[in-house]
Enzyme design. Sequence first.
Site, mmCIF file in Angstrom:
data_model
loop_
_atom_site.group_PDB
_atom_site.id
_atom_site.type_symbol
_atom_site.label_atom_id
_atom_site.label_comp_id
_atom_site.label_asym_id
_atom_site.label_seq_id
_atom_site.Cartn_x
_atom_site.Cartn_y
_atom_site.Cartn_z
ATOM 1 N N ASP A 171 0.829 -1.205 0.000
ATOM 2 C CA ASP A 171 0.000 0.000 0.000
ATOM 3 C C ASP A 171 0.866 1.258 0.000
ATOM 4 O O ASP A 171 2.066 1.205 0.301
ATOM 5 C CB ASP A 171 -0.889 -0.032 1.262
ATOM 6 C CG ASP A 171 -2.249 0.592 1.049
ATOM 7 O OD1 ASP A 171 -2.381 1.423 0.130
ATOM 8 O OD2 ASP A 171 -3.176 0.269 1.816
ATOM 9 N N ASP A 222 -10.861 1.761 -2.964
ATOM 10 C CA ASP A 222 -11.351 1.417 -1.628
ATOM 11 C C ASP A 222 -12.869 1.407 -1.603
ATOM 12 O O ASP A 222 -13.468 1.013 -0.607
ATOM 13 C CB ASP A 222 -10.836 2.440 -0.603
ATOM 14 C CG ASP A 222 -9.473 2.049 -0.058
ATOM 15 O OD1 ASP A 222 -9.030 0.917 -0.340
ATOM 16 O OD2 ASP A 222 -8.864 2.868 0.650
#
Length: 733
Positions: free
Chosen positions: A472, A542
């Site tokens: 990430d 997301d």
Amino acid sequence: MKKIFSILAFILSACSFVVGQNSSLIKIQTDETMMVLSGATNQKLEFYYWGDKISGKLNFTERKQKNQPDTNDEMFPQAYPSYGERFYLTPALKLTHVDGVLTTDLIYDKHSMRNIDSNIVETTVSLKDKIYPVYVDLIFKAYQKENIISQSVKIRHEEKGILNVENIASSYLPLHAKSYYLTHFSGTWAHEMQATEEKLNRGIKVIESKKGVRATQAENPSFILSLDTPMQEDAGEIYAGSLAWSGNYKLSFEVDETGRLGITSGINPFASNFKLNAKEVLDMPEMLLTYSSNGVGKVSRNFHDWARKYGMQHGDKEHPIILNSWEGAYFDFNEATITEMIDNAAKFGVEMFVLDDGWFGNKFPRNGDNAGLGDWQVNNTKLPNGIDYLAKHTVSKGMQFGIWIEPEMVNPDSELAHKHPEWIVQSGKRDILPMRNQWLLDLTNPKVQDFVFDTFDEVVSQSPHISYIKWDANRHIDNVGSAYLPKDKQSHFWYEYVQGLYKVYERIRQKYPDIQIQLCSSGGGRVEYGALKYHDEFWASDNTNALDRIFIQYGTNLFFPSIATGSHVSTSPNHQTGMMIPLKFRFDVAMSGRLGMELQPKDLIGDEYEFAAKAVATYKAIRPTIQFGDLYRMVSPYSGNGWASHMYVAKDKKEAVFFAYSIENHGRTEYFETKLKGLDPNKNYKVTEINIQDYPKFTENGNVFSGDYLMKAGVILPIGNPFDSVVLQITEQ
Ligand code: GLA
């Protein structure tokens, strides 16, 4: 004899041949397309053509060209215009020479071609300045079967001193048509890859990022350019490009006084002057380009074929069904919570469990996003038996195990930040602005590169059962500056950061060729081919809300293949939007990418549980078609008619999977009808509805039809309510 012949063929193919002097047409060809440049000694490199392959004689050199206004010069499109002479538009190259001269005049020197293998032909066109010892190579790789041409650029010089490189594009494309329609992508967190189409008028349209990291969150370095008509799926001339670069980029589209469009693509020159020493070589990233005379459907299929083979890791292997812990547990878990999730995930038939954020940090435990980044040791309170215990447990349940890291980042509240303040990106003495409570490590510094590599290495070494890493990166770069780079090279930061990242990726891939790695950056903040090359997939957003995902995945899959598109079923109401969407619809959307789940499995209750388990089993059966098949789009979610529909067709046309979604309320009497695409008209197919909830919506369920019938008469589906959906499995009989 045969052997001698093939050895000879190999030697010939491995040899490059060089052409110099005089005038020659340079043909950069794929199976279906052809780009034609013209190189003549002491002349500019001219761009004549890019389109479908032309058979027979090429008459380009005999074409009459108008005079340049107010001069006696001929007007022709240059293949790589530099600022100087008669070029007044956005140049591909702008330099300041050691003596202060601002202009550059590039002329053709020579070119060479070689077969890298049976599918890739590389053409290098060498240009040089008429007066100064400045040398620019344009490198084209033509991928025959996939009809992709990549272009990159190298520059070096032998001036006595430092050459200031102010603007250096990877590619320049001059096109000419009556009108131009540009489709590009915009968005924000949880709303990435929203497609916008606009007609280009006189002036410059710029798509760019200055954010360094998470550079594709708000825009994407990919474009689709349709000539003379808005973009169509199966008709019309389309030029498309995608820059393989994980940092700042700039694509500029300039319509000039002649009506011509110049497309300049490359890294963003903003605050990025490059001080180039003599003999040093500066490399620019690849711009991936394709052309279709049959609409954008072909563009996507070209990119997907190319990506599976060249643009990602393990594109030839089925990707597993994942359950990721994030939305099911966030930071709030301990060993019991996780083992319970693992046990329940296994019951669904899921193939991999991924432990997301929150597992590390002791002095500064990672119990929220405000602490712990940088301290990649397992949190002993939450997980007293360590990662190996969880990984073993996962494997004992028949699944693979994966784990989350964010190794480029550091929380101010971490041991690392206290130990190595000089590793943090900072603009002189200015404040370091936190974003999501975190700072960025300076990857231009080789010591930081070592740290990031070691982090990966040490995390993976916690257990021999780790087969997947979710990597990430949750902030942009601002207040830029490096304690490592010398003061006269601070403007190299943007470029060197990305090169530092690639060096780390390279080392990781050398040591861990088999490990699966997900590319995540707050969701879709790094969806581009520069980084994807080292990864197996990306987390597209997301936002797991199925309705929004239809739009996000439509935009994403215009360039990037479904096998790389992590697409997870989450809980309802959805955590990002609060929207309540039936489980069937959520599965029907997620199954069109690399299926996964992003929830607490025990939250699925009653018949939901059974539905999910069955859908997971069904996905395994249709997965080869979804992950390796050709994508055909029937109805875009942007069409405005309230439906979306697409299908995947296996390469041998024996199998297909069809998806249709209703995305608004159509009233009681309206129904959806569409013709299928990509099938073999001469084959017969059984059409079976899958993921059935209560009863089949496809009234002809289980019938056999000819491919021709399905592509001409199509199917009729009563999906008029919002979140009605149908998935059909189409199998040759
Ligand atoms: C980012 C990612 C999410 C999740 C969180 C964890 O937002 O996109 O999927 O991993 O970080 O903090």
